[in-house]
Design a protein around this motif. Sequence first.
Motif, PDB file in Angstrom:
ATOM      1  N   LEU A   1       7.044  -4.842  -2.468  1.00  0.00           N
ATOM      2  CA  LEU A   1       6.289  -4.891  -3.891  1.00  0.00           C
ATOM      3  C   LEU A   1       4.872  -4.546  -4.004  1.00  0.00           C
ATOM      4  N   LEU A   2       4.146  -5.014  -2.864  1.00  0.00           N
ATOM      5  CA  LEU A   2       2.662  -4.909  -2.922  1.00  0.00           C
ATOM      6  C   LEU A   2       2.215  -3.729  -2.224  1.00  0.00           C
TER       7      LEU A   2
ATOM      8  N   ALA B   1       5.366   0.160  -3.952  1.00  0.00           N
ATOM      9  CA  ALA B   1       4.580   0.229  -5.011  1.00  0.00           C
ATOM     10  C   ALA B   1       3.741   1.603  -5.011  1.00  0.00           C
TER      11      ALA B   1
ATOM     12  N   THR C   1       1.246   4.238  -7.691  1.00  0.00           N
ATOM     13  CA  THR C   1       0.086   4.548  -8.788  1.00  0.00           C
ATOM     14  C   THR C   1       1.193   5.163  -9.974  1.00  0.00           C
TER      15      THR C   1
ATOM     16  N   ARG D   1       0.685  -5.524  -8.988  1.00  0.00           N
ATOM     17  CA  ARG D   1       1.937  -5.267  -8.453  1.00  0.00           C
ATOM     18  C   ARG D   1       2.617  -6.536  -8.170  1.00  0.00           C
TER      19      ARG D   1
ATOM     20  N   ALA E   1       3.171  -1.924 -12.848  1.00  0.00           N
ATOM     21  CA  ALA E   1       2.504  -0.915 -11.988  1.00  0.00           C
ATOM     22  C   ALA E   1       1.183  -0.557 -12.580  1.00  0.00           C
TER      23      ALA E   1
END
Length: 202
Positions: free
Chosen positions: A18-19, A23, A25, A143, A148
């Motif tokens: 997730l982080l 994740a 941009t 995040r 996002a």
Amino acid sequence: MTTAISDALALDSAAQDLLFREARTANAFTDEPVGDEQIQAIYDLVKHAPTAMNQQPLRVVLVRSPEGRERLLQHMNEGNRAKTAAAPLVAILAADNEFHEELPTQFPAVPQAKDFFAERPRREASARFNGALQAAYFILGIRAAGLAAGPMGGYDAAGVDKEFFGDGEHSVLMVVNIGKPGENASYPRGPRLSYDEVVTTV
């Protein structure tokens, strides 16, 4: 990353994804709104991350109104205008160059620190460095909220400063589009340097 290396971390694999690993941009978003309570939860999480002497120079302007969005768009580079216009929420992250006036009083070195930061170039450099740290934490907080971030540096910094921080005491660090990622929101992931290319031991 191998499972063994991943397991060496305290965060479970889903949180790591997730982080960091999954994740991305985002350059496009759905029209799902981002509420003030989500941003408050993000800030209340990331405000605990470390900075030098617990400096807290980060200031955040949430651009929600159509008028505010138009004021910002005129200072964005052409390639960033359309996605900034369409994002559910846009945040301007800036450094407060007068942060030293609000250093936490529980630190015994605060009086000396205020003297240390009396010189404006030294104070601005520290505000920018620690503000950038806080901005990076803010992106991770976005995040962590399941959203996002689309951080951008393509804008007229002097124009943004004058438009939104007319006091001359703030310096924009980045503009961040925030929301749920839309279809084809991200470019293919770019390469990253390996551990052996970055880390040495002495």
